[in-house]
Motif scaffolding. Structure first.
Motif, PDB file in Angstrom:
ATOM      1  N   UNK A 190      15.265  11.308 -31.094  1.00 36.61           N
ATOM      2  CA  UNK A 190      16.297  12.350 -30.993  1.00 36.61           C
ATOM      3  C   UNK A 190      15.763  13.571 -30.246  1.00 36.61           C
ATOM      4  N   UNK A 191      14.516  13.906 -30.505  1.00 39.26           N
ATOM      5  CA  UNK A 191      13.931  15.066 -29.828  1.00 39.26           C
ATOM      6  C   UNK A 191      13.814  14.819 -28.329  1.00 39.26           C
ATOM      7  N   UNK A 192      13.464  13.582 -27.952  1.00 37.49           N
ATOM      8  CA  UNK A 192      13.311  13.335 -26.520  1.00 37.49           C
ATOM      9  C   UNK A 192      14.672  13.269 -25.827  1.00 37.49           C
ATOM     10  N   UNK A 193      15.715  12.851 -26.548  1.00 36.08           N
ATOM     11  CA  UNK A 193      17.047  12.732 -25.923  1.00 36.08           C
ATOM     12  C   UNK A 193      17.851  14.031 -25.987  1.00 36.08           C
ATOM     13  N   UNK A 194      17.643  14.776 -27.071  1.00 32.74           N
ATOM     14  CA  UNK A 194      18.516  15.946 -27.306  1.00 32.74           C
ATOM     15  C   UNK A 194      17.730  17.240 -27.514  1.00 32.74           C
ATOM     16  N   UNK A 195      16.463  17.225 -27.245  1.00 28.53           N
ATOM     17  CA  UNK A 195      15.578  18.382 -27.363  1.00 28.53           C
ATOM     18  C   UNK A 195      15.085  18.569 -28.794  1.00 28.53           C
ATOM     19  N   UNK A 196      16.017  18.541 -29.768  1.00 31.52           N
ATOM     20  CA  UNK A 196      15.591  18.687 -31.158  1.00 31.52           C
ATOM     21  C   UNK A 196      16.609  17.994 -32.060  1.00 31.52           C
ATOM     22  N   UNK A 197      16.199  17.738 -33.281  1.00 27.19           N
ATOM     23  CA  UNK A 197      17.118  17.123 -34.245  1.00 27.19           C
ATOM     24  C   UNK A 197      18.317  18.048 -34.463  1.00 27.19           C
TER      25      UNK A 197
END
Ligand SMILES: [Fe+2]
Length: 208
Positions: free
Chosen positions: A108-115
């Motif tokens: 999630x962090x790699x796709x959306x920056x952070x949870x």
């Protein structure tokens, strides 16, 4: 072809297992009346157009518009076939023991920056329409994509077959407990997501 078992799934936890976030009465009515209604109307529609249940796979929903049947049947199949599939998934997307693994947190962090940013984006999709709808997280060509669909439509009908997560944003999903406080329902729903299942689906599992 992965055919789908044409049945109602058994509720995987007790009616009150998701309290205090979702109450027992909502779960009972939602499962027995709404889910049960979609299921029986879908089965009846398939019988009337003489489609065998063994032909129902994930791609079936993508093919509904191409079926040689009246438009009224296409609507019945979308509304009730979608309702059955969406809810079968929805019960399993929730769990009384919700835990986000370190591995999926990293995804999630790699796709959306952070949870937190993922949560904001997902919940924005879940409040962004007029009427009744679902919000979704799908995997499309190795990217994670968030969007919503109206009524009981779902990503399968758009050709997105790897559906990782979905939330029911119909009033029947929350009104008994939350009345107009839809945002509170959605924020609380975050506490009961079955992340283990989301991860399995991301890794290619096909459940229903
Ligand atoms: Fe529902």
């Amino acid at each position: 072809m992965n055919t789908l078992p044409l049945k109602m799934i058994d509720m995987p936890y007790d009616w009150d297992a998701l309290e205090p976030y979702i109450d027992r009465a909502t779960m009972c009515y939602h499962y027995k009346n709404h889910y049960g209604g979609y299921y029986s109307k879908f089965v009846n529609a398939l019988k009337e157009i003489e489609v065998n249940s063994s032909e129902i796979d994930l791609e079936f929903f993508y093919r509904i518009d191409d079926l040689d049947v009246k438009d009224s049947y296409k609507s019945l199949l979308k509304n009730n076939g979608g309702g059955r599939w969406n809810h079968s998934m929805f019960w399993l997307w929730m769990s009384p023991s919700s835990k986000l693994s370190g591995a999926f947190k990293k995804v999630l962090e790699s796709e959306f920056w952070s949870e937190e940013s993922f949560k904001d984006k997902f919940l924005s999709a879940a409040v962004g329409r007029f009427g009744s709808w679902w919000a979704w997280l799908v995997k499309r060509e190795d990217k994670l994509v968030i969007y919503s669909t109206p009524n009981q439509d779902n990503p399968l009908m758009k050709g997105d077959f790897q559906v990782l997560l979905g939330v029911d944003v119909w009033e029947h999903a929350y009104y008994l407990k939350y009345q107009y406080r839809r945002d509170e329902y959605l924020r609380n729903w975050w506490n009961i997501i079955n992340w283990e299942r989301v991860e399995q689906l991301r890794n290619g599992a096909i459940w229903f």
